[in-house]
Write a protein that holds these residues in place. Structure first.
Motif, PDB file in Angstrom:
ATOM      1  N   ALA A  93       0.840  -1.202   0.000  1.00 34.17           N
ATOM      2  CA  ALA A  93       0.000   0.000   0.000  1.00 34.17           C
ATOM      3  C   ALA A  93       0.866   1.239   0.000  1.00 34.17           C
ATOM      4  CB  ALA A  93      -0.909  -0.001   1.224  1.00 34.17           C
ATOM      5  N   GLN A  94       0.319   2.307  -0.530  1.00 29.83           N
ATOM      6  CA  GLN A  94       0.967   3.608  -0.476  1.00 29.83           C
ATOM      7  C   GLN A  94       0.372   4.386   0.693  1.00 29.83           C
ATOM      8  OE1 GLN A  94       3.412   4.796  -2.465  1.00 29.83           O
ATOM      9  NE2 GLN A  94       3.528   2.827  -3.489  1.00 29.83           N
ATOM     10  N   VAL A  95       1.198   5.054   1.459  1.00 26.68           N
ATOM     11  CA  VAL A  95       0.741   5.803   2.618  1.00 26.68           C
ATOM     12  C   VAL A  95       1.135   7.257   2.440  1.00 26.68           C
ATOM     13  CG1 VAL A  95       0.949   6.081   5.110  1.00 26.68           C
ATOM     14  CG2 VAL A  95       0.976   3.803   4.112  1.00 26.68           C
TER      15      VAL A  95
END
Length: 109
Positions: free
Chosen positions: A45-47
């Motif tokens: 995931a990208q945060v």
């Protein structure tokens, strides 16, 4: 009273207390074997960190924002039953935060 604690003092066990004790590794397993089999998982995931979170992270513990006397006054007011909650101020902050999140989301698309 802390959140999650019952007034009669019988608190439910924490997740750490509920876990079974860790099993000791077998003697045949060496650190070399563990290094060979273990690998870092691929990112899933990208945060993105909000500007408010960045400000809070950069502020550090010595920025002077902690007021121990104020905490003591609030703690005493709560224990004496004199603490009142300003629902309008809370609602205003929630609406402002929701607007900020929605505008940030709209700017991404």
């Amino acid at each position: 009273m802390k959140i999650g604690n019952s007034p009669d003092g019988s608190a439910s066990p924490t997740k750490a207390e509920q876990r079974p004790a860790a099993r000791k590794p077998d003697a045949a397993v060496t650190t070399d074997t563990v290094r060979q089999t273990a690998s870092a998982p691929a990112p899933s995931a990208q945060v993105a960190i909000s500007s408010a979170a960045q400000l809070a992270a950069n502020a550090g513990p010595d920025d002077g924002s902690f007021d121990a006397a104020k905490v003591a006054r609030i703690t005493q007011a709560i224990s004496e039953g004199k603490f009142t909650v300003n629902a309008n101020a809370i609602a205003d902050k929630l609406v402002a935060n929701a607007q900020e999140l929605l505008s940030a989301r709209a700017n991404k698309h």
